[in-house]
Scaffold this motif. Structure first.
Motif, PDB file in Angstrom:
ATOM      1  N   SER A 159     -38.963  -6.164  38.319  1.00 55.43           N
ATOM      2  CA  SER A 159     -38.516  -5.678  39.296  1.00 55.43           C
ATOM      3  C   SER A 159     -38.324  -4.151  38.739  1.00 55.43           C
ATOM      4  O   SER A 159     -37.731  -3.658  37.650  1.00 55.43           O
ATOM      5  N   GLU A 160     -38.806  -3.227  39.664  1.00 52.92           N
ATOM      6  CA  GLU A 160     -38.429  -1.732  39.449  1.00 52.92           C
ATOM      7  C   GLU A 160     -37.073  -1.516  40.487  1.00 52.92           C
ATOM      8  O   GLU A 160     -37.276  -1.631  41.642  1.00 52.92           O
ATOM      9  N   ILE A 161     -36.055  -0.954  40.018  1.00 55.05           N
ATOM     10  CA  ILE A 161     -34.613  -0.885  40.727  1.00 55.05           C
ATOM     11  C   ILE A 161     -34.643   0.590  40.682  1.00 55.05           C
ATOM     12  O   ILE A 161     -34.466   1.429  39.712  1.00 55.05           O
ATOM     13  N   CYS A 162     -34.564   1.423  41.841  1.00 55.75           N
ATOM     14  CA  CYS A 162     -34.039   2.442  41.935  1.00 55.75           C
ATOM     15  C   CYS A 162     -32.656   2.818  42.511  1.00 55.75           C
ATOM     16  O   CYS A 162     -32.174   2.125  43.652  1.00 55.75           O
ATOM     17  N   ALA A 163     -31.754   3.068  41.472  1.00 55.47           N
ATOM     18  CA  ALA A 163     -30.324   2.940  41.849  1.00 55.47           C
ATOM     19  C   ALA A 163     -29.676   4.211  42.058  1.00 55.47           C
ATOM     20  O   ALA A 163     -30.046   5.335  41.325  1.00 55.47           O
ATOM     21  N   THR A 164     -28.714   4.713  42.925  1.00 55.32           N
ATOM     22  CA  THR A 164     -28.045   5.878  42.987  1.00 55.32           C
ATOM     23  C   THR A 164     -26.273   5.911  42.733  1.00 55.32           C
ATOM     24  O   THR A 164     -25.814   4.832  43.054  1.00 55.32           O
ATOM     25  N   GLU A 165     -25.793   7.063  42.198  1.00 51.13           N
ATOM     26  CA  GLU A 165     -24.409   6.820  41.911  1.00 51.13           C
ATOM     27  C   GLU A 165     -23.622   7.676  43.123  1.00 51.13           C
ATOM     28  O   GLU A 165     -22.619   7.821  42.877  1.00 51.13           O
ATOM     29  N   ASP A 166     -24.496   7.893  44.325  1.00 50.62           N
ATOM     30  CA  ASP A 166     -23.955   8.682  45.174  1.00 50.62           C
ATOM     31  C   ASP A 166     -23.275   7.802  46.335  1.00 50.62           C
ATOM     32  O   ASP A 166     -22.564   8.238  47.213  1.00 50.62           O
ATOM     33  N   ILE A 167     -23.474   6.590  46.113  1.00 52.44           N
ATOM     34  CA  ILE A 167     -22.766   5.281  47.093  1.00 52.44           C
ATOM     35  C   ILE A 167     -21.763   4.811  46.186  1.00 52.44           C
ATOM     36  O   ILE A 167     -21.815   4.213  45.421  1.00 52.44           O
ATOM     37  N   ASP A 168     -20.461   4.844  47.029  1.00 51.07           N
ATOM     38  CA  ASP A 168     -19.479   4.254  46.599  1.00 51.07           C
ATOM     39  C   ASP A 168     -19.083   2.788  46.648  1.00 51.07           C
ATOM     40  O   ASP A 168     -18.646   2.748  48.062  1.00 51.07           O
ATOM     41  N   VAL A 169     -19.469   1.886  45.929  1.00 48.97           N
ATOM     42  CA  VAL A 169     -19.149   0.430  46.185  1.00 48.97           C
ATOM     43  C   VAL A 169     -18.655   0.003  45.182  1.00 48.97           C
ATOM     44  O   VAL A 169     -18.969   0.243  43.878  1.00 48.97           O
ATOM     45  N   ASP A 170     -17.729  -1.037  45.160  1.00 47.00           N
ATOM     46  CA  ASP A 170     -17.174  -1.795  43.817  1.00 47.00           C
ATOM     47  C   ASP A 170     -18.214  -2.406  43.123  1.00 47.00           C
ATOM     48  O   ASP A 170     -18.933  -3.507  43.474  1.00 47.00           O
ATOM     49  N   MET A 171     -18.839  -1.763  42.011  1.00 49.48           N
ATOM     50  CA  MET A 171     -19.786  -2.613  41.158  1.00 49.48           C
ATOM     51  C   MET A 171     -19.349  -3.889  40.596  1.00 49.48           C
ATOM     52  O   MET A 171     -20.097  -4.546  40.215  1.00 49.48           O
ATOM     53  N   SER A 172     -17.947  -4.106  40.609  1.00 46.16           N
ATOM     54  CA  SER A 172     -17.705  -5.581  39.762  1.00 46.16           C
ATOM     55  C   SER A 172     -17.918  -6.509  40.701  1.00 46.16           C
ATOM     56  O   SER A 172     -18.456  -7.668  40.043  1.00 46.16           O
ATOM     57  N   VAL A 173     -18.562  -6.366  41.819  1.00 44.88           N
ATOM     58  CA  VAL A 173     -18.848  -7.638  42.729  1.00 44.88           C
ATOM     59  C   VAL A 173     -20.334  -7.305  43.119  1.00 44.88           C
ATOM     60  O   VAL A 173     -21.177  -8.294  43.755  1.00 44.88           O
ATOM     61  N   TYR A 174     -20.862  -6.122  43.169  1.00 42.31           N
ATOM     62  CA  TYR A 174     -22.035  -5.678  43.958  1.00 42.31           C
ATOM     63  C   TYR A 174     -23.387  -6.631  43.420  1.00 42.31           C
ATOM     64  O   TYR A 174     -24.007  -7.126  44.136  1.00 42.31           O
ATOM     65  N   HIS A 175     -23.360  -6.652  42.057  1.00 45.00           N
ATOM     66  CA  HIS A 175     -24.479  -7.195  41.304  1.00 45.00           C
ATOM     67  C   HIS A 175     -24.476  -8.786  41.690  1.00 45.00           C
ATOM     68  O   HIS A 175     -25.410  -9.433  41.737  1.00 45.00           O
ATOM     69  N   LYS A 176     -23.203  -9.296  41.723  1.00 44.61           N
ATOM     70  CA  LYS A 176     -23.084 -10.645  42.082  1.00 44.61           C
ATOM     71  C   LYS A 176     -23.642 -11.208  43.295  1.00 44.61           C
ATOM     72  O   LYS A 176     -24.220 -12.083  43.603  1.00 44.61           O
TER      73      LYS A 176
END
Length: 249
Positions: A159-176
């Motif tokens: 997978s090619e993943i384009c990720a941004t840090e401009d969006i405020d989401v709790d990453m502790s659950v985002y990937h799950k």
């Protein structure tokens, strides 16, 4: 049976129930290109998935026909079939889910545990993330490009993943949440640790999976993100819905 197994795999989606989430709304377009496997042609599909996150609760709406409600406070997941006006309740513990299924078939706890372990071994994940150092702009979001390689007994995915840090989401659950269908499998915790190398939220992911000689190309694109309170009743079973055994849904 295949559908029941898929539901069981999903029960670990809210294993982080003790975490605290902000109220978020995400709208994602999921596209699968047409492919052929074992002589069977599968048409291209496109689906809009809406996700609400609030505290230790979540809801995912896939089109208008189905939804998943996750209740960390109750340690259960509800699968809603809006066409049938029915729902199934699935424990968020894989062994408990298997016990419920085996109980209906005259099985016991020991057999359920064995089944859970067998499922995990059959779908073991090996994953690695690489920061390519490249950058892109996707839908006005500034992104960094990562490569994710996943190896499983059924096939491999790049997978090619384009990720941004401009969006405020709790990453502790985002990937799950993003890898919910793999939750409960052996190697899932290691996968999540690898995903933590990705800084920010994925706004565009293009994946190529090799399964039984076929190449399956999929694309997930974040269309919208908002900080907003979910509609009232989002995490409750709608009135008038009938409970069913989850294997029958």
């Amino acid at each position: 049976m295949r559908k029941a197994m898929c539901l069981i795999v999903m029960v670990f989606l809210l294993s982080v129930a003790t975490q605290s989430w902000a109220d978020d709304y995400l709208k994602i377009r999921h596209v699968n290109e047409a492919y052929e496997v074992m002589g069977q042609k599968q048409p291209a599909t496109e689906e809009i998935v809406e996700t609400w996150l609030s505290g230790n609760k979540a809801r995912m709406n896939s089109g208008t026909s189905s939804s998943v409600i996750l209740r960390g406070d109750k340690q259960v997941m509800y699968m809603l079939d809006h066409d049938k006006r029915a729902y199934a309740e699935v424990p968020m513990d894989l062994s408990q889910a298997m016990t419920g299924m085996m109980g209906d078939q005259g099985g016991d706890q020991q057999m359920a545990q064995m089944m859970a372990e067998m499922m995990g071994a059959m779908m073991k994940i090996n994953a690695s993330v690489r920061d390519t150092g490249a950058t892109k702009t996707v839908n006005d979001w500034n992104c960094r490009v990562y490569e994710l390689n996943m190896k499983m007994p059924m096939g491999n995915t790049v997978s090619e993943i384009c990720a941004t840090e401009d969006i405020d989401v709790d990453m502790s659950v985002y990937h799950k949440i993003g890898h919910a269908m793999m939750a409960g499998q052996q190697g899932f915790d290691d996968l999540i640790k690898e995903m933590e190398k990705i800084k920010g939220v994925s706004v565009l992911t293009v994946s190529k999976a090799t399964v039984m000689g076929a190449t399956i190309v999929s694309r997930e694109e974040l269309l919208e993100h908002k900080k907003m309170t979910p509609p009232a009743g989002s995490f409750d079973i709608p009135e008038g819905y009938t409970r069913q055994d989850f294997m029958g849904m």
